[in-house]
Design an enzyme around this catalytic site. Structure first.
Site, short mmCIF file in Angstrom:
data_model
loop_
_atom_site.label_atom_id
_atom_site.label_comp_id
_atom_site.label_asym_id
_atom_site.label_seq_id
_atom_site.Cartn_x
_atom_site.Cartn_y
_atom_site.Cartn_z
N GLY A 17 76.36 35.12 7.50
CA GLY A 17 76.51 34.10 6.14
C GLY A 17 77.81 34.28 5.73
O GLY A 17 78.86 34.83 6.58
N LYS A 38 71.06 35.83 13.44
CA LYS A 38 69.61 35.67 13.85
C LYS A 38 69.09 34.30 13.90
O LYS A 38 68.36 34.27 14.95
CB LYS A 38 68.80 36.47 12.69
N ALA A 49 72.40 28.45 -0.97
CA ALA A 49 72.98 28.62 -2.31
C ALA A 49 73.34 27.27 -2.98
O ALA A 49 74.30 26.72 -2.45
CB ALA A 49 73.81 30.00 -2.43
N GLN A 50 72.72 27.11 -3.95
CA GLN A 50 73.12 25.87 -4.76
C GLN A 50 74.27 26.14 -5.85
O GLN A 50 75.04 25.43 -5.76
CB GLN A 50 71.74 25.24 -5.40
N GLY A 52 76.74 28.23 -7.32
CA GLY A 52 78.23 28.32 -7.12
C GLY A 52 78.72 29.65 -7.14
O GLY A 52 78.09 30.68 -6.77
N GLU A 119 75.99 29.29 -16.24
CA GLU A 119 74.76 29.65 -15.91
C GLU A 119 74.31 30.91 -16.63
O GLU A 119 75.02 31.35 -17.49
CB GLU A 119 74.79 30.03 -14.17
N ASP A 220 66.25 43.31 7.40
CA ASP A 220 66.70 44.04 8.70
C ASP A 220 67.61 45.19 8.48
O ASP A 220 67.66 46.38 9.14
CB ASP A 220 67.16 42.79 9.92
N HIS A 241 63.65 34.45 -9.00
CA HIS A 241 64.26 33.41 -9.50
C HIS A 241 63.21 32.37 -10.59
O HIS A 241 62.04 32.27 -9.84
CB HIS A 241 64.78 32.34 -8.32
N ARG A 287 67.76 35.88 -15.89
CA ARG A 287 66.67 35.57 -14.87
C ARG A 287 65.49 36.42 -15.08
O ARG A 287 64.38 35.94 -15.07
CB ARG A 287 67.36 35.63 -13.49
N HIS A 348 63.86 36.10 -5.08
CA HIS A 348 65.08 35.34 -4.75
C HIS A 348 65.97 36.48 -4.04
O HIS A 348 66.73 36.05 -3.27
CB HIS A 348 65.42 34.74 -6.03
N GLU A 372 74.17 41.00 0.15
CA GLU A 372 73.15 41.26 -0.41
C GLU A 372 72.49 42.65 0.30
O GLU A 372 71.75 43.20 -0.49
CB GLU A 372 72.25 40.06 -0.18
N ARG A 383 70.94 40.81 -11.41
CA ARG A 383 72.07 40.34 -10.86
C ARG A 383 72.44 38.97 -11.86
O ARG A 383 71.63 38.18 -11.93
CB ARG A 383 72.04 39.59 -9.45
#
Length: 531
Positions: A17, A38, A49-50, A52, A119, A220, A241, A287, A348, A372, A383
């Site tokens: 990622g 993987k 991820a939408q 930003g 956000e 993992d 989320h 959140r 999430h 993460e 977060r």
């Protein structure tokens, strides 16, 4: 299944990622890198991820404000030094991405100013984004650079089975020496020797029945690091989320917080709003507050979902800012320019993880963890939105700066033992794995979800210990498979989540225990060390 030839590299990166690829590109001019993916290179949480990435680009904003917002969202458990380091490094990290071709939305075609959105938890507009598909833009741009770099070998559809350490081999000290990698296409286990290993495997939200994460997010790296002797912390803080699409054909589709940042409101099935009843920040509350409010209303009303409504905005505005969500919902028969969107909370983001310092180092020499999978102290008990991809960038670059000066001082272990499967056979009971997988995710959702109690946690621990015995026996007797490796890791992480949750005798941030509804006066991060 046959034994594959062994491989060697300077730096083995497990995970492809934003964190893994940023590290790979940051070291590849001076090191030979093997990057383990993987799935295919473009799969993973980054891609989906939408919202930003948070950074101070507005002259009316400040690093101090970013720090204070993060500390507040973290509910008193953030490490202030880590937060300051991250916020201070944010703009440079975003500019590094931009230089590599990542395109963020501008105010208009003639402007050099970026369009910044806001956000939950943020006091200013500071989210750089590429429409509502920021992660996709980052992933695809970096993936192209990674594929074209001569010093980076990409191994797709490969599972890391376990880390190889000097302690496991009965040698002095505890340094990571490499890893065993299972290639799903060739069905061979490869031994990879490396001077340094970095875990960038993402989180563990697939331990829950409902999640926004792709299927590969199975904890993992956390499990492998624990088995190698690393410390973990704050795993009780799993972010749910608030707004995942509730639709039988789209179980994992996330509805970005930026919708609420641009004015979307949450409604009960009768059309009335409810967030003003729970928090003065309404839909822009952190959140954990929003997720618990939705959970409360659903249980109180016996409702399957609540609704997110942005239809009061103009259709052109919605289509411009949220084209991915608009098209996906339209394909399911929902026109978000006219219809409210059915939503439920879903697991999430894993806020805890493998304990590291500001350079990504763990307590096992030569082993790093970034993104993460790691616990840096940035997120605390919750977060803040759009600090996740930022953490990947900042700590990947910090890890590169830590590893590069050490490369010439470390030798590659050339005598690692091959993977031994002489005592195992092919499984004839794959149904056992499927049943155990379902049982694990269901009781974690019921007992270790948005609202917990001591009794629920004790029940969950008893069940996870029983599953561990079954899975250990299964792992010892049968050849590895993707489902077996993931289940083994998820069960280990589930135990760690439960044990961290049992340590916390209060309710804070993402952890809410009805037996301890108040804040403790002297709260500290929960920590677990291997025996």
């Amino acid at each position: 299944m046959t034994q594959a030839p062994s491989k060697q590299c300077d730096i083995l990166i497990v995970g492809s990622g934003a964190a893994g690829m940023t590290l790979a590109l940051s070291v590849a001019e001076n090191a030979k890198v093997i990057l383990i993916s993987k799935s295919v290179l473009n799969e993973g949480s980054t891609y989906y991820a939408q919202g930003g990435i948070a950074a101070v680009f507005d002259e009316n904003d400040s690093i101090e404000a970013h720090v204070n917002d993060t500390l507040k969202a973290g509910a008193g458990l953030c490490d202030k030094q880590t937060v300051e380091f991250t916020a201070t490094s944010a703009k440079d990290s975003l500019e590094w991405l931009i230089r590599r071709g990542v395109s963020f939305d501008k105010m208009d075609n003639q402007s050099n100013k970026y369009h910044l959105t806001r956000e939950g938890g943020h006091s200013h507009r500071r989210i750089l984004h590429a429409a509502d598909a920021t992660g996709k833009e980052v992933q695809l741009t970096l993936a192209q650079k990674v594929r074209n770099h001569p010093n980076i070998e990409v191994a797709e559809r490969c599972n890391a089975i376990d880390l190889i350490t000097s302690r496991k081999l009965g040698r002095a000290g505890n340094r990571v020496l490499g890893a065993y990698i299972w290639n799903r296409d060739t069905e061979q286990v490869e031994t990879v020797a490396a001077k340094f290993v970095t875990l960038a495997t993402g989180g563990a939200s697939n331990v829950y029945q409902y999640t926004s994460n792709p299927d590969i997010a199975s904890g993992d790296g956390i499990a492998m690091a624990w088995r190698a002797g690393c410390e973990v912390a704050n795993l009780e803080f799993n972010q749910f989320h608030p707004t995942c699409l509730y639709h039988e054909q789209a179980r994992n589709f996330l509805l970005t917080e930026a919708l609420r940042g641009e004015g979307a409101v949450l409604k009960r099935p009768d059309g009335s709003r409810f967030m003003p009843d729970f928090d003065e920040r309404e839909e822009l509350a952190p959140r954990d507050v929003v997720a618990r409010a939705i959970d409360f209303e659903m249980k109180r009303l016996g409702a399957d979902c609540v609704y997110l409504d942005i239809s009061h905005k103009s259709p052109d505005f919605i289509k411009k800012h949220f084209p991915t969500i608009y098209e996906r919902c339209l394909g399911l028969g929902l026109d978000i320019t006219r219809d409210a969107i059915p939503v439920v909370p879903a697991a999430h983001y894993t806020c805890g993880g493998v304990v590291t310092n500001l350079q990504g180092e763990t307590r096992v020499k030569g082993l790093y963890a970034i993104g993460e999978v790691a616990y840096t102290g940035l997120h605390g008990a919750n977060r803040m939105a759009s600090n996740s991809l930022l953490e990947c960038l900042v700590f990947a670059r910090a890890t590169a700066q830590s590893i590069l000066p050490q490369l010439e001082q470390v030798a590659i272990a050339s005598d690692l033992p091959a993977w031994d499967e002489s005592q195992v056979s092919d499984s004839d009971e794959e149904v056992v794995i499927a049943h155990n997988w379902h049982e694990l995710r269901l009781f974690m959702w019921d007992y270790v979800g948005i609202v917990r109690s001591d009794k629920r946690l004790q029940r969950a621990l008893r069940r996870v210990e029983m599953l561990q015995q079954e899975i250990h026996e299964y792992y010892a007797n049968f050849r590895v498979s993707n489902n077996l490796l993931e289940l083994r890791n998820l069960v280990q992480v589930a135990e760690l989540i439960i044990r961290c949750a049992m340590q916390r005798k209060e309710s804070r941030g993402l952890h809410y225990n009805i037996d301890y509804p108040d804040l403790a006066d002297d709260a500290q991060p929960s920590r677990l060390k291997p025996d």
